[in-house]
Design an enzyme around this catalytic site. Structure first.
Site, PDB file in Angstrom:
ATOM      1  CG  ASN A  93       8.746  -2.695   5.700  1.00 24.58           C
ATOM      2  OD1 ASN A  93       9.064  -1.824   6.895  1.00 24.58           O
ATOM      3  ND2 ASN A  93       9.357  -3.592   4.460  1.00 24.58           N
ATOM      4  NE  ARG A  94       3.187   1.500   9.170  1.00 24.20           N
ATOM      5  CZ  ARG A  94       1.433   1.273   9.449  1.00 24.20           C
ATOM      6  NH1 ARG A  94       0.937   0.694   8.646  1.00 24.20           N
ATOM      7  NH2 ARG A  94       1.715   0.221  10.535  1.00 24.20           N
TER       8      ARG A  94
END
Ligand code: C5P
Length: 429
Positions: free
Chosen positions: A230-231
């Protein structure tokens, strides 16, 4: 910068004495003096005679807006050292040469800097800078031990890394560029600021306490080169870990993959997967007075991590990857928590922010939940700012303005510190 984002000047009015001695690293101290001044501090710079061969007093005057001091017997009055020593909140000597360490360890009083050290009871941070062979010499180590163990000085650094030629010029050094194997290089200004911050920022709720923080994303491999992730950048958790250290805690940071530099003074545990993060938290949470779960943990991982890279020719146009559930780290470690331990969780939501965060407060037995809206500009992943609402037990939610992540971490620790102190009052350590 958004108009409502007002930078905090956390050290407004604090008095810092910056001692500069004769090393090429003195050029970095001009930057340090500038940064400290921008943080709001009143910075008085004292240069030794040797320091003035490397950098002029005028350079410091330009960035601090105050007269740089050089002379024990100056026009400012005979007792300048006594006045300075009594007024300052912290003394930082950067760079500190081998010669300075020897003189300070002996308690010499033959220049303004050493004399002021004898006149102060403020905390002293010493940042050595010299050739690595000189730093390793038993005589230097003995002097350092005297300053640290005998006088309670805080020794910050040195680091490993390329030494400038003549790093220790004037004191018998012969270092050449790139010849450093051991420590000798002065810490960078940003690192020194953290050490000064810890000297200034000690807070009863955190001194001697153990803090555990999770941060960053996790990576769940589905073949040797690909993963689900994920970011999350890790910024929020790293900022909390650094701020807790500045307040005086012993901090362990369990971090998923992140490109950020490790926070100063913090014990790092680098992990990749949710399962590894789970194991690290399970091992440390029993000793933690405060745990902050700031990691963006992947809720699922591929059921099978393939040993060979998946090839398009074999997989065809549609590729399905079966997923299975990861452990919820916060929920599954809560029972192992230290009795009285405080837990802070995060909730990144896309709708019904407060209602969803309130559910997490209950479901995961958090004492505080820091909620933010993933859809809002300037908040959430990959940015340096955050707009959060803090939920706590028995109090209405508090919506904070847009703040830097450093400022958000101070707000979180202010509240976590109050819960910690209240627990302490119920059952003293
Ligand atoms: O349920 P949700 O993922 O929104 O919960 C967020 C909180 O729970 C965060 O504090 C996060 O670090 C923690 N969490 C965890 N382990 C997971 C998922 C979330 O510790 N597997």
């Amino acid at each position: 910068m958004p108009a409502e984002l007002v930078p905090r000047r956390p050290w407004r009015g604090r008095r810092i004495l910056l001692g500069v001695t004769g090393s090429i690293a003195a050029y970095k101290s001009v930057q340090l003096a500038r940064d400290l001044t921008r943080l709001g501090a009143v910075v008085d710079v004292v240069l030794t005679e040797a320091a003035q061969k490397f950098v002029a007093p005028l350079s410091f005057e330009g960035v601090t807006g105050r007269r740089a001091l050089t002379d024990l017997f100056s026009a400012e009055g005979a007792a300048l050292h006594v006045k300075l020593g009594q007024e300052v909140d912290v003394v930082c000597v950067a760079p500190a040469t081998a010669d300075f360490l020897a003189r300070a360890a002996q308690g010499r009083a033959d220049d303004l800097l050493c004399t002021t050290l004898l006149a102060t009871r403020a905390p002293v941070v010493v940042c050595p800078a010299m050739n690595d062979r000189m730093f390793a010499h038993p005589q230097v180590q003995e002097n350092l031990a005297r300053l640290r163990d005998g006088l309670g000085y805080r020794i910050a650094g040195p680091a490993r890394g390329a030494l400038a030629a003549g790093e220790s010029a004037g004191h018998g050094g012969s270092g050449g560029v790139g010849d450093s194997e051991g420590p000798g290089r002065m810490l960078e200004p940003a690192g020194i600021e953290q050490h000064i911050g810890r000297a200034l920022g000690a807070e009863a709720a955190f001194v001697g306490r153990t803090v555990l923080v999770t941060a960053g994303p996790t990576r769940e491999a589905f073949d040797p080169v690909r993963y689900i992730g994920n970011r999350s950048s890790g910024r929020m958790g790293y900022a909390v870990a650094q701020a807790a250290w500045r307040r005086g805690a012993d901090v362990t940071l369990v971090s998923g993959p992140s490109s950020l530099e490790a926070p100063v003074g913090v014990h790092m545990l680098n992990v990749e997967t949710a399962e590894e993060m789970h194991a690290a938290v399970a091992q440390h949470i029993g000793a933690a007075d405060l745990t902050v779960f700031a990691a963006a943990v992947a809720d699922y991982r591929p059921s099978e991590a393939r040993l060979e890279k998946v090839k398009r020719r074999q997989a065809g146009d549609d590729l399905s990857v079966a997923l299975e559930s990861n452990p919820d780290i916060a929920e599954s470690t809560v029972r192992a928590r230290k009795p009285g331990g405080v837990a802070v969780g995060f909730a990144l939501e896309t709708s019904d922010l407060v209602a969803n965060a309130a559910k997490k407060l209950e479901a995961k037995s958090f004492d505080l939940v820091v909620a933010n809206d993933a859809t809002e500009a300037g908040a959430g992943f990959e940015v340096a700012t955050n707009r959060v609402t803090i939920l706590s037990r028995g109090a209405p939610p508090e919506a904070l303005p847009l703040l830097s992540k450093d400022e958000v971490s101070e707000e979180i620790l202010d509240r976590a510190g109050r819960v910690l102190q209240a627990r302490l009052a119920e059952s003293p350590r």
